[in-house]
Scaffold this motif. Structure first.
Motif, mmCIF file in Angstrom:
data_model
loop_
_atom_site.group_PDB
_atom_site.id
_atom_site.type_symbol
_atom_site.label_atom_id
_atom_site.label_comp_id
_atom_site.label_asym_id
_atom_site.label_seq_id
_atom_site.Cartn_x
_atom_site.Cartn_y
_atom_site.Cartn_z
ATOM 1 N N PHE A 5 0.845 -1.352 -0.142
ATOM 2 C CA PHE A 5 -0.044 0.079 0.086
ATOM 3 C C PHE A 5 0.775 1.227 0.116
ATOM 4 O O PHE A 5 1.979 1.228 0.452
ATOM 5 C CB PHE A 5 -0.987 0.173 1.237
ATOM 6 C CG PHE A 5 -1.777 -1.097 1.260
ATOM 7 C CD1 PHE A 5 -3.065 -1.079 1.049
ATOM 8 C CD2 PHE A 5 -1.475 -2.342 2.049
ATOM 9 C CE1 PHE A 5 -4.052 -2.130 1.066
ATOM 10 C CE2 PHE A 5 -2.241 -3.421 1.979
ATOM 11 C CZ PHE A 5 -3.727 -3.447 1.561
ATOM 12 N N GLU A 6 0.414 2.188 -0.518
ATOM 13 C CA GLU A 6 1.250 3.394 -0.711
ATOM 14 C C GLU A 6 0.415 4.663 -0.056
ATOM 15 O O GLU A 6 -0.777 4.786 -0.141
ATOM 16 C CB GLU A 6 1.557 4.120 -2.102
ATOM 17 C CG GLU A 6 0.380 4.493 -3.140
ATOM 18 C CD GLU A 6 0.979 4.891 -4.165
ATOM 19 O OE1 GLU A 6 0.085 5.800 -5.022
ATOM 20 O OE2 GLU A 6 1.788 4.518 -4.661
ATOM 21 N N VAL A 7 1.233 5.400 0.630
ATOM 22 C CA VAL A 7 0.803 6.888 1.425
ATOM 23 C C VAL A 7 0.874 7.783 0.263
ATOM 24 O O VAL A 7 2.103 8.411 -0.148
ATOM 25 C CB VAL A 7 1.780 7.066 2.671
ATOM 26 C CG1 VAL A 7 0.998 8.243 3.374
ATOM 27 C CG2 VAL A 7 1.461 6.018 3.463
ATOM 28 N N ASP A 8 -0.315 8.305 -0.077
ATOM 29 C CA ASP A 8 -0.087 9.509 -1.071
ATOM 30 C C ASP A 8 -0.392 10.882 -0.415
ATOM 31 O O ASP A 8 -0.762 10.770 0.915
ATOM 32 C CB ASP A 8 -1.077 9.330 -2.166
ATOM 33 C CG ASP A 8 -2.900 9.072 -1.808
ATOM 34 O OD1 ASP A 8 -2.937 9.350 -0.784
ATOM 35 O OD2 ASP A 8 -3.468 8.432 -2.604
ATOM 36 N N GLY A 9 -0.427 11.630 -1.204
ATOM 37 C CA GLY A 9 -0.940 13.355 -0.322
ATOM 38 C C GLY A 9 -2.098 13.182 0.384
ATOM 39 O O GLY A 9 -2.120 13.929 1.298
ATOM 40 N N LYS A 10 -3.098 12.471 -0.361
ATOM 41 C CA LYS A 10 -4.435 12.636 0.363
ATOM 42 C C LYS A 10 -4.386 11.962 1.650
ATOM 43 O O LYS A 10 -5.271 12.395 2.488
ATOM 44 C CB LYS A 10 -5.443 11.944 -0.439
ATOM 45 C CG LYS A 10 -5.796 12.768 -1.896
ATOM 46 C CD LYS A 10 -7.066 12.288 -2.489
ATOM 47 C CE LYS A 10 -7.109 12.691 -4.107
ATOM 48 N NZ LYS A 10 -8.207 12.107 -4.791
ATOM 49 N N SER A 11 -3.572 10.767 1.685
ATOM 50 C CA SER A 11 -3.716 10.131 3.189
ATOM 51 C C SER A 11 -2.548 10.328 3.918
ATOM 52 O O SER A 11 -2.384 9.743 4.992
ATOM 53 C CB SER A 11 -3.745 8.715 2.662
ATOM 54 O OG SER A 11 -2.547 8.402 1.852
ATOM 55 N N PHE A 12 -1.556 11.357 3.458
ATOM 56 C CA PHE A 12 -0.171 11.575 4.351
ATOM 57 C C PHE A 12 -0.620 12.059 5.745
ATOM 58 O O PHE A 12 -0.168 11.558 6.793
ATOM 59 C CB PHE A 12 0.603 12.666 3.625
ATOM 60 C CG PHE A 12 1.827 12.634 4.300
ATOM 61 C CD1 PHE A 12 2.848 11.775 4.105
ATOM 62 C CD2 PHE A 12 2.103 13.874 5.023
ATOM 63 C CE1 PHE A 12 4.133 12.179 4.855
ATOM 64 C CE2 PHE A 12 3.084 14.025 5.901
ATOM 65 C CZ PHE A 12 4.215 13.109 5.556
ATOM 66 N N ALA A 13 -1.677 12.950 5.802
ATOM 67 C CA ALA A 13 -1.993 13.534 7.264
ATOM 68 C C ALA A 13 -2.473 12.419 8.317
ATOM 69 O O ALA A 13 -2.121 12.246 9.377
ATOM 70 C CB ALA A 13 -2.903 14.806 7.102
ATOM 71 N N ALA A 14 -3.506 11.628 7.664
ATOM 72 C CA ALA A 14 -3.946 10.296 8.418
ATOM 73 C C ALA A 14 -2.901 9.570 8.760
ATOM 74 O O ALA A 14 -2.844 8.828 9.761
ATOM 75 C CB ALA A 14 -5.103 9.850 7.409
ATOM 76 N N PHE A 15 -1.982 9.277 7.752
ATOM 77 C CA PHE A 15 -0.884 8.118 8.047
ATOM 78 C C PHE A 15 0.249 8.609 9.216
ATOM 79 O O PHE A 15 0.381 7.927 10.049
ATOM 80 C CB PHE A 15 -0.035 8.155 6.643
ATOM 81 C CG PHE A 15 1.387 7.431 6.883
ATOM 82 C CD1 PHE A 15 1.388 5.910 7.114
ATOM 83 C CD2 PHE A 15 2.414 8.174 6.952
ATOM 84 C CE1 PHE A 15 2.578 5.623 7.407
ATOM 85 C CE2 PHE A 15 3.710 7.606 7.202
ATOM 86 C CZ PHE A 15 3.757 6.070 7.179
#
Length: 751
Positions: A506-516
């Motif tokens: 799975f990859e952490v993109d810009g949309k999910s970075f804050a949640a990650f």
């Protein structure tokens, strides 16, 4: 005339002879080869027995699976209300029934071969080289279209066959299907225009009826049989063509297979339709049964394309708790801490033998290597399932290896099949304290239980990801930084549980970075950092610590452009960090951005905060007198007040004395460079803060050195891992940054 003993004769079939028995003669249409199969009453009785057998075996497995789904749903809705023992006996029994039904089904399918010739109606003569599952449509005396399935070695070689037309041996395309090509333009990841030719195809009902009419003349069919056949084949064509639509000119569907919509009559498509229940009764037929609210997700099946799509919550809607060695100071029982729960949402579009294997096998094999390097694929895998803990109580220790299931007894048709399908999805983390943050979205539209509203995506599974896990390939849950993205690699057993093999990334993109970042900070609260490399390589952790500093220095928010600009590898991230802070003006900008938005450090590790403090302390003689580091309207004595204020702002989201000491240990200009002495680093910091400060001047001088002591004394020793992240109260922070005189504290306010 004896029941079911009608003499074998084509004339008896063509003349529609009435048989005084349970089964009369029948004419079947085999779409895969455009062939009519004529069977007399006696032999048709045997063929129908085969049809009923194959139907019953699959239906029993589907029935057992539905029973398990309903029990899991009941356990989900009763999670925390009913003890596990209330379901133990029923759960064991339900799993046993599913395993038993699966064994019986597989025992009859094991002779199927992987390679089945296209465009042929196989019979017993071909059994030494190929055995396939033949899809047959009865044409005589039926109320409408119905699919039946028989193993090819059960079809006798003396049964009369008549080909309506030829079917291409390579592509499996037939003349009664009208195909057309279309050129579709797009843009690849590099911005280059791409062109590809895609294919669409629908059954031409009039052409099919025309071919049937020509055959009926040669075979001397009665009018009634011709009429029956026309009704059945018209109904069949209508249902097979249903849902086949091309995207509009400006549509950009995520699933490229949307462009390739055509009726598939290939050997693999026939097996796929069988596996999904196309020949079953309405209760189990995916085309007739109503969607159940009790399903873990949603599923659909396109008959003509022989494609199944499904949305799944894995292992269930309440996820799996991750266990990891705890740091000694955490004081947890057994030395293992709970990092929180995660679940997986998987969307899959499946077809062919890989899709069929998932409809029949109970296990799952995931693959992102070899031919699937440009995407992700899954297929079914032989497995005997055992009952897991109930929803909400599932746990997995990330330090205990999860060996792949050693599958055995694979059905011949699935042997060597590449994992396939378009698979997408996300890892969702259970956020114990959701907040009003537009960068951290919680989708509660599809929830069944209230707890689901707290799950949020921290990484996505998408096509085009090719990076491998590298050194962490054996880990159950492994986070690394490759190709401008943080990536999380998971053993399939962590996703699907027992009966799964392989891995997914799975990859952490810009949309999910804050949640990650938020999720990872909660996960790391109590873990033993000495063991962290079991879950994340040191260089990747350095990138994790560096990226928030780069964002703060640039004054930008996390997003797609931010992610792509960080650099392909960890060394690129660290070089970007160096470039972002390589002169005084850039450090001044970092200072200003920290002062204006200290909340950007909320979900950052101590190494990040320590590194920012070290950067802000990196000065020369000219910096001391540089007006950019000094408040212009201050009434207090002291140099570099803005630098000192920014440093104090770095402590806004310090949670405890233990957290504070961790920051002190990691005051290095390159983040996560190593652990130093907290006492030595704190002494250097206090000397910097105390520069030109005089205690005898009281409130007329900045007292940052003294205020840092006060801040530390007021912190709790530790915090519970489930506690929300809390900032230093605003009135206290106003006091620490020396905005006002002590006599006016009641009017404290943030700048």
């Amino acid at each position: 005339m004896t029941k079911g003993t009608q003499q074998s004769s084509l004339d008896n079939v063509s003349k529609n002879t009435v048989v005084n028995g349970e089964h009369g003669p029948q004419v079947y249409f085999h779409p895969g080869s455009a062939t009519l199969l004529c069977v007399d009453a006696k032999d048709n009785r045997l063929l129908i027995q085969e049809q009923l057998k194959m139907t019953a075996l699959l239906e029993n497995q589907k029935k057992a699976q539905i029973a398990l789904d309903e029990l899991n749903f009941e356990m989900l809705t009763q999670a925390g209300k009913q003890p596990q023992r209330a379901y133990d006996s029923k759960l064991q029994s339900t799993y046993q029934q599913l395993n038993d039904a699966n064994e019986k089904l597989k025992a009859e399918l094991k002779t199927l071969t992987a390679k089945v010739p296209e465009g042929e109606l196989l019979d017993e003569n071909a059994k030494d080289s190929a055995i396939g599952l033949m899809e047959l449509i009865p044409l005589q005396k039926t109320a409408g279209f119905k699919s039946t399935y028989v193993r090819s070695d059960k079809i006798r070689n003396h049964w009369r066959k008549y080909k309506l037309s030829e079917v291409d041996k390579e592509s499996g395309e037939a003349s009664f299907i009208k195909y057309k090509d279309k050129e579709v333009t797009g843009v690849d990841s590099n911005g280059t225009e791409t062109k590809r030719t895609v294919r669409s195809g629908k059954i031409d009902t009039e052409e099919l009826k025309k071919q049937l009419k020509e055959a009926s003349v040669s075979l001397k069919f009665e009018d009634e049989l011709i009429e029956d056949s026309n009704v059945v084949l018209t109904d069949w064509a209508k249902k097979m063509n249903k849902g086949l639509t091309w995207p509009n000119e400006n549509d950009k569907p995520e699933d490229e297979s949307t462009y390739h919509q055509y009726v598939d009559i290939s050997a693999q498509a026939q097996l796929m339709r069988y596996s999904q229940g196309a020949g079953l009764s309405a209760e189990f037929n995916p085309l007739e049964k109503k969607a159940s609210a009790k399903m873990e997700g949603h599923s659909s099946f396109a008959l003509g394309e022989a494609k199944a799509s499904a949305e799944l919550f894995i292992p269930d809607r309440l996820g799996t708790a991750l266990l990891f060695p705890a740091k000694a100071s955490a004081g947890v029982v057994g030395g293992v801490c709970n990092m929180g729960a995660i679940r997986y949402t998987i969307n899959a579009v499946l077809s062919g033998n890989a899709g069929a294997s998932l409809g029949i096998e109970l296990g799952v094999e995931a693959d992102f290597s070899g031919e699937m390097a440009k995407g992700y694929g899954i297929k079914g895998s032989p497995a005997r399932l055992t009952p897991p803990p109930p929803p909400g109580q599932r746990q997995i220790n990330l330090t205990i290896p999860q060996p792949d299931v050693q599958a055995g007894g694979e059905i011949g048709a699935f042997a060597g099949v590449q994992a396939g399908g378009n698979v997408s999805g996300a890892i969702e983390w259970f956020d114990p304290h959701p907040e009003e943050d537009k960068n951290i979205a919680h989708d509660s539209n599809k929830q069944i239980v209230n707890k689901e509203a707290k799950f949020t995506a921290i990484a996505t599974l998408s096509l085009g990801v090719t990076a491998q896990a590298g050194g962490g390939g054996a880990a159950v849950f492994y986070v690394t930084y490759v190709n401008s993205r943080f990536r999380i690699y998971c053993k399939a057993a962590l996703c699907w549980g027992v009966g799964a093999k392989g891995s997914l990334g799975f990859e952490v993109d810009g949309k999910s970075f804050a949640a990650f970042m938020k999720g990872f900070m909660y996960m790391l609260r109590n873990v033993d950092y000495q063991k962290l490399e079991d879950m994340m390589p040191r260089d990747s952790f350095r990138a994790l610590c560096a990226i928030p500093i780069i964002l703060a220095a640039r004054g930008v928010q996390a997003g797609a452009e931010m992610v792509s600009s960080m650099g392909d590898e960890v060394v690129d991230v660290l070089n970007n960090l160096k470039d972002a802070l390589n002169d005084e003006d850039k450090r001044v900008r970092l200072m200003e951005n920290i002062i204006s938005n200290p909340d950007q450090l909320k979900y950052t590790p101590p190494e990040t905060k320590g590194s920012i403090i070290a950067q802000l302390m990196d000065i020369n003689v000219l910096d001391v007198i540089d007006p950019k580091n000094q408040k212009r309207d201050t009434k207090k004595w002291g140099v570099m007040q803005l630098r000192k204020e920014a440093i104090m702002r770095c402590f806004t989201w310090i949670q405890s004395k233990a957290d504070y000491n961790n920051v002190m240990q990691h005051m290095t200009t390159r983040p996560a460079q190593g652990k130093g002495s907290a006492e030595t680093n704190e002494k250097a910091l206090l000397e910097f803060l105390g520069m030109t400060e005089f205690g005898f001047m009281g409130s007329y001088s900045t007292q940052y050195e003294q205020n840092l002591h006060t801040l530390y004394d007021r912190l709790p020793s530790t915090v519970d891992p489930d506690e929300p992240f809390k900032p230093i109260p605003k009135d206290e922070m106003a006091e620490y940054i020396a905005f006002i005189n002590e006599t006016h504290k009641s009017n404290s306010q943030m700048a």
